[in-house]
Design an enzyme around this catalytic site. Structure first.
Site, PDB file in Angstrom:
ATOM      1  N   TYR A   1       0.831  -1.205   0.000  1.00  0.00           N
ATOM      2  CA  TYR A   1       0.000   0.000   0.000  1.00  0.00           C
ATOM      3  C   TYR A   1       0.867   1.258   0.000  1.00  0.00           C
ATOM      4  O   TYR A   1       0.622   2.190  -0.766  1.00  0.00           O
ATOM      5  CB  TYR A   1      -0.904  -0.011   1.231  1.00  0.00           C
ATOM      6  CG  TYR A   1      -1.881   1.139   1.298  1.00  0.00           C
ATOM      7  CD1 TYR A   1      -3.057   1.121   0.570  1.00  0.00           C
ATOM      8  CD2 TYR A   1      -1.625   2.254   2.104  1.00  0.00           C
ATOM      9  CE1 TYR A   1      -3.962   2.164   0.636  1.00  0.00           C
ATOM     10  CE2 TYR A   1      -2.516   3.302   2.175  1.00  0.00           C
ATOM     11  CZ  TYR A   1      -3.694   3.255   1.438  1.00  0.00           C
ATOM     12  OH  TYR A   1      -4.584   4.299   1.503  1.00  0.00           O
TER      13      TYR A   1
ATOM     14  N   LYS B   1       0.984   4.133  -2.998  1.00  0.00           N
ATOM     15  CA  LYS B   1       0.576   5.513  -2.782  1.00  0.00           C
ATOM     16  C   LYS B   1       1.718   6.497  -3.040  1.00  0.00           C
ATOM     17  O   LYS B   1       1.474   7.640  -3.432  1.00  0.00           O
ATOM     18  CB  LYS B   1       0.003   5.676  -1.371  1.00  0.00           C
ATOM     19  CG  LYS B   1      -1.315   4.929  -1.160  1.00  0.00           C
ATOM     20  CD  LYS B   1      -2.364   5.337  -2.194  1.00  0.00           C
ATOM     21  CE  LYS B   1      -3.712   4.676  -1.921  1.00  0.00           C
ATOM     22  NZ  LYS B   1      -4.750   5.099  -2.898  1.00  0.00           N
TER      23      LYS B   1
END
Length: 252
Positions: free
Chosen positions: A156, A160
């Site tokens: 993640y 991002k």
């Protein structure tokens, strides 16, 4: 109700819940025609129906943003139905629940990166001609995990960070063609995806959430307000920025 997006056609991915649904509602209230994209057809349909029941113009599209074929089909359908796209909100995303490098499988890594980053590439590329023709705005949902570690697991966090790089390059390459690309970086937001996490009293990251200056997590509509600003003419001189909306998390 307002007119900040009057008659603009807005494609919103991940519009079936959370920040995406709140953004769809906010955009519609400001005059936008909303194309609600979500991998879950029922959720996309509910968002579109809710808007239509309130007198707004909206349509639902079942789209897997990690699939080039699915994205291309939806993009063609949007153009056929509405003629153009003025605003794109790349919001679809999934979480990895703080999974460490040691415990992240190749399949899990691919899944997170395919949805969170590859999906953004596929959708933006598929709608690029329309955005260039209309001098459109693109708002990409990153996260404070695009700036610092600790807001998610390895996949993640990497995805991002990638969103921010993608946004900056998009602004550089197509800003001269009138396309404004920016990213919004939420902190902890109470959504369907995060509620199970926020309910875990023993999760270490929750101590950080509780200690931010705002003293709480955000609601989806608070992020939607920021997305609206970046999509509107009020941000007409804002290109390639990463706008943090985290209640002060990253200043702690």
């Amino acid at each position: 109700m307002g007119d900040r997006l009057d008659r603009k056609v807005a494609v919103i991915t991940g519009a079936g819940s959370g920040i995406g649904r709140a953004t769809a509602e906010r955009f519609a209230a400001e005059g936008a025609v909303v194309a609600a994209w979500d991998v879950n057809a029922d959720r996309a349909g509910l968002t579109a129906k809710t808007l239509a029941d309130r007198g707004f113009r909206a349509a639902a599209f079942a789209v897997d943003v990690s699939s080039a074929a699915s994205v291309r089909a939806a993009a063609d359908e949007v153009i056929a139905q509405f003629g153009t796209v003025d605003v794109l909100v790349n919001n679809a995303g999934i979480f990895d629940y703080y999974t460490t490098l040691r415990d992240t499988t190749e399949e899990a890594w691919d899944r997170v990166l395919n949805v969170n980053l590859k999906g953004m590439f596929l959708v933006t590329q598929a709608l690029l001609d329309a955005l260039v023709d209309g001098g459109g705005a693109v708002v990409n949902t990153s996260s404070i995990s695009g700036l610092v570690a600790g807001g998610g697991g390895v996949a993640y966090t990497a995805s991002k960070h990638g969103v921010i790089g993608f946004t900056r390059q998009l602004a550089l390459e197509y800003g001269k063609h009138g396309v404004r690309a920016n990213a919004v970086l939420p902190g902890a937001v109470e959504t369907e995806m995060t509620k199970p996490l926020l309910a875990q009293a023993d999760l270490p990251i929750l101590e950080t959430v509780r200690s931010v200056p705002a003293g709480r997590h955000a609601q989806p509509d608070e992020i939607a307000d920021t997305v609206l600003f970046l999509a509107s003419d009020e941000a007409r001189f804002v290109y390639g920025t990463s706008l943090v909306v985290d209640g002060g998390w990253t200043v702690v």
